[in-house]
Enzyme design. Sequence first.
Site, PDB file in Angstrom:
ATOM      1  N   HIS A  20      17.001  -9.909  14.314  1.00 43.63           N
ATOM      2  CA  HIS A  20      16.393  -8.769  15.019  1.00 43.63           C
ATOM      3  C   HIS A  20      15.272  -9.264  15.934  1.00 43.63           C
ATOM      4  O   HIS A  20      15.168  -8.851  17.089  1.00 43.63           O
ATOM      5  CB  HIS A  20      15.773  -7.775  14.030  1.00 43.63           C
ATOM      6  CG  HIS A  20      16.736  -7.049  13.167  1.00 43.63           C
ATOM      7  ND1 HIS A  20      16.597  -7.014  11.791  1.00 43.63           N
ATOM      8  CD2 HIS A  20      17.843  -6.316  13.450  1.00 43.63           C
ATOM      9  CE1 HIS A  20      17.564  -6.278  11.286  1.00 43.63           C
ATOM     10  NE2 HIS A  20      18.343  -5.846  12.268  1.00 43.63           N
ATOM     11  N   LYS A  44      21.023   6.543   4.468  1.00 41.83           N
ATOM     12  CA  LYS A  44      21.087   5.307   3.690  1.00 41.83           C
ATOM     13  C   LYS A  44      19.992   5.289   2.642  1.00 41.83           C
ATOM     14  O   LYS A  44      18.926   5.861   2.850  1.00 41.83           O
ATOM     15  CB  LYS A  44      20.842   4.079   4.580  1.00 41.83           C
ATOM     16  CG  LYS A  44      21.878   3.772   5.599  1.00 41.83           C
ATOM     17  CD  LYS A  44      21.472   2.472   6.294  1.00 41.83           C
ATOM     18  CE  LYS A  44      22.383   2.093   7.416  1.00 41.83           C
ATOM     19  NZ  LYS A  44      21.941   0.865   8.079  1.00 41.83           N
ATOM     20  N   ARG A  93      26.894  -9.213  16.695  1.00 43.77           N
ATOM     21  CA  ARG A  93      27.099 -10.527  16.085  1.00 43.77           C
ATOM     22  C   ARG A  93      28.554 -10.945  16.063  1.00 43.77           C
ATOM     23  O   ARG A  93      28.857 -12.136  16.012  1.00 43.77           O
ATOM     24  CB  ARG A  93      26.602 -10.535  14.640  1.00 43.77           C
ATOM     25  CG  ARG A  93      25.122 -10.328  14.475  1.00 43.77           C
ATOM     26  CD  ARG A  93      24.786 -10.100  13.035  1.00 43.77           C
ATOM     27  NE  ARG A  93      25.483  -8.882  12.598  1.00 43.77           N
ATOM     28  CZ  ARG A  93      25.165  -8.153  11.555  1.00 43.77           C
ATOM     29  NH1 ARG A  93      24.166  -8.506  10.799  1.00 43.77           N
ATOM     30  NH2 ARG A  93      25.831  -7.073  11.248  1.00 43.77           N
ATOM     31  N   SER A 131      20.473  -7.618   7.472  1.00 45.26           N
ATOM     32  CA  SER A 131      19.515  -7.095   6.494  1.00 45.26           C
ATOM     33  C   SER A 131      20.180  -6.889   5.140  1.00 45.26           C
ATOM     34  O   SER A 131      19.578  -7.158   4.100  1.00 45.26           O
ATOM     35  CB  SER A 131      18.928  -5.775   6.983  1.00 45.26           C
ATOM     36  OG  SER A 131      18.152  -5.962   8.131  1.00 45.26           O
TER      37      SER A 131
END
Length: 162
Positions: A20, A44, A93, A131
């Site tokens: 990040h 979440k 990614r 994460s």
Amino acid sequence: MSKSVIAVFPGTFDPITLGHQDLIRRSARLFGTVIVAVAAAHHKKTMFTLDERLDAVREVFQPLDNVRVESFTGLVRDFAVLHGAGVMVRGVRSVTDFDYEAQLAGMNKALAPEVETVFLTPDSRFQFISSTLVREIATLKGDVTQFVAPVVHTRLMDKLRP
């Protein structure tokens, strides 16, 4: 890119990783202002509270004058429009990320045509970091020092201390 453009970099940042940070620092070189938009993440279960995530992100980016950190709820599109952003920056990614992010970009373009989505790929050193994996490894007592900033690592270890 333009130094007068406001860019929004949204995410949950639970926790913020070196991947990040790489993308946000590079965004800060491309755009006049980068607003790191920390999602309340009502959908979440996060390890860190919203305030803890905001504090960690602010601590990491404190030296950069053109990076602001703010929280948001609801649609990131509304946040971007409210703050006059011309760009939303998203990290990609992998092909899996791209497929999901392309769908989001299309939806955001339909909802806010004035906000462009820009995809950045992380430096190869950070391509595999997420994460979710950082939390999982740390929870299982693995060493995550190479994936997060020292201040974030300290916060993570404090959170996991019994």
